[in-house]
Design a protein around this motif. Structure first.
Motif, PDB file in Angstrom:
ATOM      1  N   PHE A 269      13.541  -0.084   4.046  1.00 15.97           N
ATOM      2  CA  PHE A 269      14.571   0.783   4.401  1.00 15.97           C
ATOM      3  C   PHE A 269      14.613   2.033   3.577  1.00 15.97           C
ATOM      4  CE2 PHE A 269      19.270   1.629   3.933  1.00 15.97           C
ATOM      5  CZ  PHE A 269      19.361   2.128   5.209  1.00 15.97           C
ATOM      6  N   ASP A 270      14.384   3.083   4.404  1.00 18.00           N
ATOM      7  CA  ASP A 270      14.604   4.304   3.963  1.00 18.00           C
ATOM      8  C   ASP A 270      13.475   4.691   2.875  1.00 18.00           C
ATOM      9  OD1 ASP A 270      16.393   5.285   5.651  1.00 18.00           O
ATOM     10  OD2 ASP A 270      18.000   5.314   4.330  1.00 18.00           O
ATOM     11  N   GLU A 271      12.192   4.356   3.148  1.00 18.11           N
ATOM     12  CA  GLU A 271      11.165   4.360   2.204  1.00 18.11           C
ATOM     13  C   GLU A 271       9.796   5.181   2.621  1.00 18.11           C
ATOM     14  OE1 GLU A 271      11.128   3.485  -0.801  1.00 18.11           O
ATOM     15  OE2 GLU A 271      12.816   1.696  -0.779  1.00 18.11           O
ATOM     16  N   ALA A 272      10.242   6.266   3.489  1.00 17.06           N
ATOM     17  CA  ALA A 272       9.182   6.995   4.028  1.00 17.06           C
ATOM     18  C   ALA A 272       8.001   7.640   3.061  1.00 17.06           C
ATOM     19  CB  ALA A 272       9.910   8.144   4.566  1.00 17.06           C
ATOM     20  N   GLY A 273       8.604   7.858   1.959  1.00 19.53           N
ATOM     21  CA  GLY A 273       7.677   8.371   0.849  1.00 19.53           C
ATOM     22  C   GLY A 273       6.858   7.307   0.263  1.00 19.53           C
ATOM     23  N   ASN A 274       7.019   6.116   0.472  1.00 19.39           N
ATOM     24  CA  ASN A 274       6.221   4.865  -0.043  1.00 19.39           C
ATOM     25  C   ASN A 274       5.143   4.489   0.998  1.00 19.39           C
ATOM     26  OD1 ASN A 274       7.234   4.802  -2.777  1.00 19.39           O
ATOM     27  ND2 ASN A 274       9.013   4.057  -1.788  1.00 19.39           N
ATOM     28  N   VAL A 275       5.416   4.478   2.453  1.00 19.84           N
ATOM     29  CA  VAL A 275       4.689   3.618   3.509  1.00 19.84           C
ATOM     30  C   VAL A 275       3.258   3.857   3.215  1.00 19.84           C
ATOM     31  CG1 VAL A 275       4.246   3.425   5.897  1.00 19.84           C
ATOM     32  CG2 VAL A 275       6.672   3.775   4.974  1.00 19.84           C
ATOM     33  N   GLN A 276       2.742   5.067   3.238  1.00 16.98           N
ATOM     34  CA  GLN A 276       1.299   5.259   3.340  1.00 16.98           C
ATOM     35  C   GLN A 276       0.728   4.818   1.978  1.00 16.98           C
ATOM     36  OE1 GLN A 276      -0.556   6.196   5.892  1.00 16.98           O
ATOM     37  NE2 GLN A 276      -2.457   5.606   4.584  1.00 16.98           N
ATOM     38  N   GLN A 277       1.215   5.255   0.758  1.00 18.86           N
ATOM     39  CA  GLN A 277       0.776   4.740  -0.749  1.00 18.86           C
ATOM     40  C   GLN A 277       0.605   3.246  -0.643  1.00 18.86           C
ATOM     41  OE1 GLN A 277       2.502   6.779  -3.727  1.00 18.86           O
ATOM     42  NE2 GLN A 277       2.239   8.643  -2.921  1.00 18.86           N
ATOM     43  N   LEU A 278       1.757   2.427  -0.109  1.00 21.01           N
ATOM     44  CA  LEU A 278       1.701   0.978  -0.169  1.00 21.01           C
ATOM     45  C   LEU A 278       0.668   0.505   0.735  1.00 21.01           C
ATOM     46  CD1 LEU A 278       3.446  -1.456  -1.018  1.00 21.01           C
ATOM     47  CD2 LEU A 278       4.592  -1.187   1.210  1.00 21.01           C
ATOM     48  N   VAL A 279       0.366   0.998   1.813  1.00 20.91           N
ATOM     49  CA  VAL A 279      -0.598   0.643   2.573  1.00 20.91           C
ATOM     50  C   VAL A 279      -2.001   0.708   1.875  1.00 20.91           C
ATOM     51  CG1 VAL A 279      -2.002   0.773   4.886  1.00 20.91           C
ATOM     52  CG2 VAL A 279       0.571   0.666   4.615  1.00 20.91           C
ATOM     53  N   THR A 280      -2.342   1.873   1.770  1.00 22.52           N
ATOM     54  CA  THR A 280      -3.484   2.112   0.507  1.00 22.52           C
ATOM     55  C   THR A 280      -3.666   1.329  -0.493  1.00 22.52           C
ATOM     56  OG1 THR A 280      -3.462   4.403   1.357  1.00 22.52           O
ATOM     57  CG2 THR A 280      -4.721   3.860  -0.560  1.00 22.52           C
ATOM     58  N   ARG A 281      -2.638   0.990  -1.241  1.00 24.27           N
ATOM     59  CA  ARG A 281      -3.040   0.216  -2.489  1.00 24.27           C
ATOM     60  C   ARG A 281      -2.929  -1.413  -1.977  1.00 24.27           C
ATOM     61  NH1 ARG A 281       2.282   0.864  -6.004  1.00 24.27           N
ATOM     62  NH2 ARG A 281       1.026  -0.570  -7.392  1.00 24.27           N
ATOM     63  N   VAL A 282      -2.299  -1.849  -0.929  1.00 22.72           N
ATOM     64  CA  VAL A 282      -2.467  -3.016  -0.574  1.00 22.72           C
ATOM     65  C   VAL A 282      -3.981  -3.401   0.040  1.00 22.72           C
ATOM     66  CG1 VAL A 282      -1.829  -4.924   1.286  1.00 22.72           C
ATOM     67  CG2 VAL A 282       0.009  -3.630  -0.125  1.00 22.72           C
ATOM     68  N   GLN A 283      -4.404  -2.200   0.671  1.00 21.44           N
ATOM     69  CA  GLN A 283      -5.822  -2.527   1.049  1.00 21.44           C
ATOM     70  C   GLN A 283      -6.697  -2.647   0.101  1.00 21.44           C
ATOM     71  OE1 GLN A 283      -5.810   1.118   3.716  1.00 21.44           O
ATOM     72  NE2 GLN A 283      -5.522  -0.390   5.681  1.00 21.44           N
ATOM     73  N   ALA A 284      -6.441  -1.783  -1.058  1.00 18.70           N
ATOM     74  CA  ALA A 284      -7.522  -1.834  -2.153  1.00 18.70           C
ATOM     75  C   ALA A 284      -7.291  -2.853  -3.000  1.00 18.70           C
ATOM     76  CB  ALA A 284      -6.939  -0.452  -3.191  1.00 18.70           C
ATOM     77  N   ALA A 285      -6.038  -3.505  -3.047  1.00 20.43           N
ATOM     78  CA  ALA A 285      -6.196  -4.862  -3.886  1.00 20.43           C
ATOM     79  C   ALA A 285      -6.689  -5.942  -3.285  1.00 20.43           C
ATOM     80  CB  ALA A 285      -4.685  -5.017  -4.419  1.00 20.43           C
ATOM     81  N   MET A 286      -6.594  -5.820  -1.924  1.00 22.12           N
ATOM     82  CA  MET A 286      -6.946  -7.071  -1.138  1.00 22.12           C
ATOM     83  C   MET A 286      -8.339  -7.003  -0.716  1.00 22.12           C
ATOM     84  SD  MET A 286      -4.268  -8.881  -1.077  1.00 22.12           S
ATOM     85  CE  MET A 286      -4.854 -10.110  -0.008  1.00 22.12           C
ATOM     86  N   LEU A 287      -9.072  -5.922  -1.469  1.00 17.89           N
ATOM     87  CA  LEU A 287     -10.618  -6.020  -1.306  1.00 17.89           C
ATOM     88  C   LEU A 287     -11.084  -7.002  -2.061  1.00 17.89           C
ATOM     89  CD1 LEU A 287     -11.474  -2.372  -1.830  1.00 17.89           C
ATOM     90  CD2 LEU A 287     -11.789  -3.813   0.608  1.00 17.89           C
ATOM     91  N   GLU A 288     -10.214  -7.887  -2.913  1.00 15.26           N
ATOM     92  CA  GLU A 288     -10.682  -9.080  -3.732  1.00 15.26           C
ATOM     93  C   GLU A 288     -10.411 -10.027  -3.265  1.00 15.26           C
ATOM     94  OE1 GLU A 288      -9.025  -8.527  -7.504  1.00 15.26           O
ATOM     95  OE2 GLU A 288      -9.770  -6.645  -7.952  1.00 15.26           O
ATOM     96  N   SER A 289      -9.713 -10.345  -1.922  1.00 22.99           N
ATOM     97  CA  SER A 289      -9.168 -11.446  -1.478  1.00 22.99           C
ATOM     98  C   SER A 289     -10.198 -12.257  -0.683  1.00 22.99           C
ATOM     99  CB  SER A 289      -8.186 -11.219  -0.508  1.00 22.99           C
ATOM    100  OG  SER A 289      -8.002 -12.680   0.322  1.00 22.99           O
TER     101      SER A 289
END
Length: 351
Positions: free
Chosen positions: A35-55
């Motif tokens: 909710f009203d997190e425009a500044g976090n959307v892209q960075q969040l997606v990028t960080r999740v993708q990087a972390a889930m490389l180990e999945s």
């Protein structure tokens, strides 16, 4: 709650049943309400993708826009367009609150394991794989994050959280250090046994304790990062909502299948107190001829006795409603974990 259907990623299909014998057959759904997190959307997606490389498990990221007014929804759509195989979107028509947004994400999740986390980037995606692995290795139904070295340095955020954690544990009997941490890992088939309303997302461990053994609920130390973008949505006003939801949750967790016991106990206490007062007044009137008509104690005794009768009647009515609910909906007051054995010897040929 209404979910927009104009996005192709919102079309859901039933999740296939996974074989527990093969842990790699599990699939993960990461649910992130925003909710009203425009500044976090892209960075969040990028960080999740990087972390889930180990999945070692297939995974999907479900971003839920809870009626944001700062362009968060458009950025979520861009994230889906950039990675349609991994990222899905749920766009709510207006702001329904974090609990409703979380439930919307859970409803469309296809994975057999569901992970929830905040959209403010204060939860570290690097903790996810470790938590999922522990959930599987220890055969748990819920693993709750326990934030270490919290970055909320303001006392008016830490103090209510500290009080709420201990109050919830004392009332519900499910004792955890950090109920407020959004980073949680669930078995999908277990979390779908409950529905989340109001501010109930913080009581998820207690709700799950009504459908699974508390021993299958554990906590895991996790990182807590400082907020970089956006503003916190938490404050002292939430404390009052937590108290009201705690009362509701306590009632449903303890007395959902037998509400008459809850109201009946109150009614019996009030009725006994009122009867005791009236009996004492009657004794004074009969033995000592004392006037009691104008005594406030008489009105109090009558009032408490009437309240007791009302509570008992309310208990009877709620028992009838509960029985009607369970019988008409086909719901049971229990959940079966396993059924073992055939019941009859194969040589007997049944009945």
């Amino acid at each position: 709650m209404t979910i927009m259907r104009d996005l192709q990623p919102l079309q859901t299909v039933p999740a296939p049943r996974q074989s527990p014998a093969c842990p790699h057959a599990e699939r993960l759904s990461l649910v992130v309400p925003m909710f009203d997190e425009a500044g976090n959307v892209q960075q969040l997606v990028t960080r999740v993708q990087a972390a889930m490389l180990e999945s070692p498990w297939p995974w999907q990221l479900i971003l839920v826009d809870d009626g944001s007014g700062d362009g968060t929804g458009d950025l979520i759509r861009d994230a889906v367009a950039g990675c349609p195989d991994r990222v899905r979107a749920v766009i709510l028509r207006r702001n329904f609150g974090q609990t409703a947004a979380m439930q919307a994400g859970i409803d469309v999740a296809e994975g057999s394991i569901i992970v929830t986390m905040d959209g403010d980037q204060q939860n570290d995606p690097q903790d996810i794989v470790r938590m999922v692995r522990r959930l599987m290795d220890e055969d748990l139904d819920l693993l709750v994050g326990w934030r270490q070295a919290r970055q909320d340095n303001l006392w008016f955020r830490k103090l209510p959280s500290w009080c709420a954690n201990r109050l919830i544990g004392a009332v519900t009997g499910v004792r955890l250090h950090d109920y407020g941490c959004s980073l949680k890992v669930f078995r999908a088939d277990v979390v779908r046994q409950v529905r989340l309303y109001g501010e109930m997302h913080r009581f998820i461990p207690t709700w799950l304790a009504t459908v699974t053994a508390p021993a299958r609920i554990r906590e895991e130390p996790v990182s807590h990062l400082p907020r970089v973008h956006g503003k916190s949505k938490y404050g002292l006003a939430r404390t009052f909502k937590v108290l009201l939801d705690l009362l509701s949750m306590y009632f449903f967790a303890r007395y959902r299948a037998m509400p008459g016991h809850f109201f009946g106990r109150i009614g019996l206490v009030c009725g006994f107190a009122g009867a005791l007062v009236l009996a004492w007044l009657a004794w004074r009137k009969l033995m000592f001829s004392e006037p009691i008509a104008n005594r406030p104690l008489l009105m109090l005794g009558v009032l408490v006795a009437v309240i007791g009768v009302q509570f008992i009647c309310t208990g009877i009515v709620t028992e009838m409603l509960a029985r009607t609910y369970y019988e008409s909906s086909g719901r049971r007051t229990y959940l079966v974990g396993q059924v073992l054995g055939n019941g009859f010897d194969a040589g007997e040929g049944g009945l």
